[in-house]
Scaffold this motif. Structure first.
Motif, PDB file in Angstrom:
ATOM      1  N   PHE A 129     -18.701 -31.348 -52.705  1.00  0.00           N
ATOM      2  CA  PHE A 129     -19.266 -32.527 -52.071  1.00  0.00           C
ATOM      3  C   PHE A 129     -18.498 -33.732 -52.583  1.00  0.00           C
ATOM      4  O   PHE A 129     -17.791 -33.653 -53.579  1.00  0.00           O
ATOM      5  N   ARG A 130     -18.657 -34.852 -51.898  1.00  0.00           N
ATOM      6  CA  ARG A 130     -18.007 -36.063 -52.374  1.00  0.00           C
ATOM      7  C   ARG A 130     -18.909 -37.256 -52.160  1.00  0.00           C
ATOM      8  O   ARG A 130     -19.791 -37.247 -51.294  1.00  0.00           O
ATOM      9  N   GLY A 171     -20.960 -46.765 -52.692  1.00  0.00           N
ATOM     10  CA  GLY A 171     -21.890 -47.331 -51.733  1.00  0.00           C
ATOM     11  C   GLY A 171     -22.329 -46.373 -50.639  1.00  0.00           C
ATOM     12  O   GLY A 171     -23.049 -46.778 -49.718  1.00  0.00           O
ATOM     13  N   LYS A 172     -21.900 -45.110 -50.746  1.00  0.00           N
ATOM     14  CA  LYS A 172     -22.261 -44.138 -49.725  1.00  0.00           C
ATOM     15  C   LYS A 172     -23.015 -42.962 -50.339  1.00  0.00           C
ATOM     16  O   LYS A 172     -22.963 -42.739 -51.549  1.00  0.00           O
ATOM     17  N   GLU A 173     -23.689 -42.217 -49.491  1.00  0.00           N
ATOM     18  CA  GLU A 173     -24.405 -41.048 -49.960  1.00  0.00           C
ATOM     19  C   GLU A 173     -23.429 -39.882 -50.189  1.00  0.00           C
ATOM     20  O   GLU A 173     -22.347 -39.844 -49.603  1.00  0.00           O
ATOM     21  N   ARG A 174     -23.877 -38.972 -51.035  1.00  0.00           N
ATOM     22  CA  ARG A 174     -23.072 -37.775 -51.249  1.00  0.00           C
ATOM     23  C   ARG A 174     -23.012 -36.973 -49.945  1.00  0.00           C
ATOM     24  O   ARG A 174     -24.019 -36.815 -49.258  1.00  0.00           O
ATOM     25  N   GLU A 175     -21.815 -36.473 -49.628  1.00  0.00           N
ATOM     26  CA  GLU A 175     -21.666 -35.737 -48.385  1.00  0.00           C
ATOM     27  C   GLU A 175     -20.979 -34.401 -48.615  1.00  0.00           C
ATOM     28  O   GLU A 175     -20.154 -34.243 -49.530  1.00  0.00           O
ATOM     29  N   PHE A 176     -21.303 -33.476 -47.766  1.00  0.00           N
ATOM     30  CA  PHE A 176     -20.729 -32.129 -47.814  1.00  0.00           C
ATOM     31  C   PHE A 176     -19.268 -32.169 -47.411  1.00  0.00           C
ATOM     32  O   PHE A 176     -18.891 -32.847 -46.452  1.00  0.00           O
ATOM     33  N   VAL A 177     -18.450 -31.406 -48.124  1.00  0.00           N
ATOM     34  CA  VAL A 177     -17.039 -31.284 -47.784  1.00  0.00           C
ATOM     35  C   VAL A 177     -16.720 -29.860 -47.331  1.00  0.00           C
ATOM     36  O   VAL A 177     -16.184 -29.653 -46.242  1.00  0.00           O
TER      37      VAL A 177
END
Length: 128
Positions: free
Chosen positions: A37-38, A42-48
């Motif tokens: 994940f990354r 200022g952003k939510e954690r997201e799936f990679v």
């Protein structure tokens, strides 16, 4: 003590490559799905991307398809993320995670809450 330790991050120019590694210790992860994940500032954690325990199934976020490749070496308890053609928007802290539960499939692995163990993250910065 269960640990996931990421390495390989750094600063690279757009179009460049990096290879992240995630070394697991404290338990056997060979039966766990693994994911990356990354999280950008200022952003939510997201799936990679995620990979099944056997390596037979992989799941990629659309924004990395064709550029990133996940692989694993269960004998070494290590997961890799080969990142090619990096873009400035790939700049983020990249986290390795292990899913020890019995779920499977794309819907399951794209949810961070389904991962039980997390590393501290490694910074990837892509300059334009």
């Amino acid at each position: 003590q269960v640990q996931l330790v990421e390495s390989g991050g750094g600063l690279v120019q757009a179009g460049g490559t990096l290879r992240l590694s995630c070394a697991a210790s404290g338990r056997t992860f060979s039966r766990d799905a693994m994911g990356w994940f990354r999280q950008a500032p200022g952003k939510e954690r997201e799936f990679v991307v995620a990979i099944s325990w056997s390596g037979g199934s992989t799941y990629y976020a659309d924004f990395v398809k064709g550029r990133f490749t996940i692989s694993r070496d269960n004998a070494k308890n290590t997961v890799y993320l080969q990142m090619n053609n990096l873009k400035p928007e790939d700049t983020a802290v990249y986290f390795c995670a292990a899913a020890a539960g019995s779920g499977s499939g794309r819907y399951y692995y794209t949810r961070a809450r389904n991962f039980d163990y997390w590393g501290q993250g490694t910074q990837v910065t892509v300059s334009s």
